[in-house]
Design an enzyme around this catalytic site. Sequence first.
Site, PDB file in Angstrom:
ATOM      1  N   GLU A 106       0.768  -1.235  -0.063  1.00 33.04           N
ATOM      2  CA  GLU A 106       0.014   0.210  -0.047  1.00 33.04           C
ATOM      3  C   GLU A 106       0.718   1.189   0.135  1.00 33.04           C
ATOM      4  O   GLU A 106       0.572   2.303  -0.730  1.00 33.04           O
ATOM      5  CB  GLU A 106      -0.878  -0.039   0.992  1.00 33.04           C
ATOM      6  CG  GLU A 106      -2.083  -0.786   1.128  1.00 33.04           C
ATOM      7  CD  GLU A 106      -1.695  -2.379   1.496  1.00 33.04           C
ATOM      8  OE1 GLU A 106      -0.658  -2.633   1.882  1.00 33.04           O
ATOM      9  OE2 GLU A 106      -2.777  -3.132   1.214  1.00 33.04           O
ATOM     10  N   HIS A 134     -11.959  -5.449   8.117  1.00 35.73           N
ATOM     11  CA  HIS A 134     -12.358  -5.343   6.620  1.00 35.73           C
ATOM     12  C   HIS A 134     -13.648  -4.382   6.783  1.00 35.73           C
ATOM     13  O   HIS A 134     -14.654  -4.691   5.888  1.00 35.73           O
ATOM     14  CB  HIS A 134     -12.831  -6.638   5.917  1.00 35.73           C
ATOM     15  CG  HIS A 134     -11.533  -7.603   5.659  1.00 35.73           C
ATOM     16  ND1 HIS A 134     -10.927  -8.122   6.698  1.00 35.73           N
ATOM     17  CD2 HIS A 134     -11.060  -7.816   4.366  1.00 35.73           C
ATOM     18  CE1 HIS A 134      -9.949  -8.753   6.172  1.00 35.73           C
ATOM     19  NE2 HIS A 134      -9.905  -8.728   4.732  1.00 35.73           N
TER      20      HIS A 134
END
Lengths: 347, 321
Positions: free
Chosen positions: B58, B125
Amino acid sequence: MITAASDTAIAVESMDNPDIARRAFRTMQLSRAVEDKLASLYRAGMIKGGVFLGKGQEALSTASSIFLRKGDIFGPCIRDQAGRLAFGDTVLDTLRTYFGSAQGPMRGRDGNIHRGRPRDGYYAMISHLGSMVAMVGGALYARRQRGETGVVGVTSIGDGGTSTGAFHEGVNFAAVEKLPLVVVVANNQYAYSTPNNRQFACADLLDRAAGYGIAGHKTDGTDPRACLETLNRAVQAARDGHGPQMVVATLLRLVGHGEHDDAGYVDAGLRKANVGRDCLDVGARQLLEDGLATTGELAAWASEAQAEVEAALDIAQREKGPDPESEDWHALSTERLVDGYFDAEEE
Amino acid sequence: MSVTYLEAIRAAQERALADDPRVFIYGQDVGVFGGAFKATKNLAAEFPGRVMDSPISEDAIVGMAIGAAVEGARPIVEMQFADFSTCGLNQIVNQAATLYYRTNIPCPIVVRLPSGGTVGGGPFHSQSMEAIYSHYPGLVVMTPATVEDAYSMLLEAVAIDDPVIFCEHKLLYYHLKADKLPDSAMPAGKARIARAGRDATLVTYSAMLHESLQAAEDLVEEGWQIEVIDLRTVKPLDTDTVLASVARTGRLLVVGEAWPWGGVSAEVIARVATEGFGLLDAAPVRLNAKDTPVPYHPDLWAAHRPTATAVAARLRQLLTQ
């Protein structure tokens, strides 16, 4: 303003041209002159914040960018005063940024080593080590996507910076994309005070290149001739489409992490060893040996460097800092998207 | 013929790629696979070389986008889940968000964050990250709640010269539908009155708009008219629209799915308390998720986040104060 990196660099980029060694040495001298000045300004209390110097790393740093051309990209790190100058940064902009002059590239909004002119391919580092690797890689990716070929990006880091996740992610991404990126690692033995044996456990940082599937080059960072030869090879390989290149140079930082640091933790044995040589002494000897300069020239160049620093200092010291009243205090370029609430609150 | 929130996001990216050769998409599994949620389905085939898989990195994903943006590209990067953007946080908040202020060079990147809770999502999540990114100067933070906004705001995000954090809500991906994609749109930075009312102002955004609208509907039978404001972008925050509404209703509830401490709901209430203290007939209140990680079990999750029932209950308290 980028000048030195542009047309002149194109003319002398080949190692066959003896002028490269002379120009590199003069850049090293200029870097040392401006850094010596910064150190004395710091001691005199004339600089707010820290002063972070690259003394002892001038040969490697100069070699890192001297083979770059107009249109190439350079993302320097902390100890790259010399490489910055070789890429076209000026003594004046260096001093302006340390003083926080409104005329400088950072306009007082950022200081010291955090300077650049991104539109000219000269990126302004953030303090978070390793972050520039992916950014320079992304720039190269965009250039390639635009159909540009023969572009090279160079970014540098120290031994400590190689331990960051950002460094790993950036180099790995560049390797996957086979980008024309040269990563220069200055192993100056200490990350601030932390020695190599508390930083990494591999035998040599160069081993990492193989892990990423990229080419590795080792060089003696105290030896200007070796640095030039190595970086010439690495930059050329990247330019020729051979993907990322990692250069690992061994040297010793001859100053503290910053001027606030007396570097008392540095092993005295290292200072006396080959790794502790001053690359300016080595470079001067090499130029004389190779008949590329006379002692008179070396002395004259040093005086010229000194004079350039004094002239720039004269200008920079008289420039005004930014005016808090006339600052717009907006962090977005899109005026309509600035959260105007905070402006109104102050009124 | 109808279009879902997710299809609108895909369509916006397709149009951005078609309209502007500077646009490219980069992220994990976004290429041939079409993305974990299929937000980039078929785009790699349609636009060869411009929709590319990244390593699971990321930090590098965002860092590369910043460098590309400096060189004139308009990258859209996808974080597979908003939660993972913390691994790219440094590049977002220290590199992208500071670039223009420091160097005068804008940083036109879009970071897409599939955000918010869904059944069984669990702690990693499900997160809502808008408050963290809004805290940092130099970022625009969008939180579209409708199919139309998902489409038009994403197109606008690509056109904006500054970094945009695009918080798209996963719970809306499949079930939220519109008849067609919009032809015109309100600009970013402007809130929308999603439902007019006179008795209280309910400020919200993203998926909580739908819980809020349901709660407002439920209160009609009890004789209450709730005005519901969809912020659309949380930064900049359209304080004027909120204050104008509070001036009409005298009461304020702010609903957000994010955690309560120091978030968007706190900011809205701080502004209204400061600028509109005299407009209030009761203390302003907020309703957020509970101050724990987002739980896994559906029963825990349903109690963790504000629901229409919880919003309605909070409104009843506010209305009778």
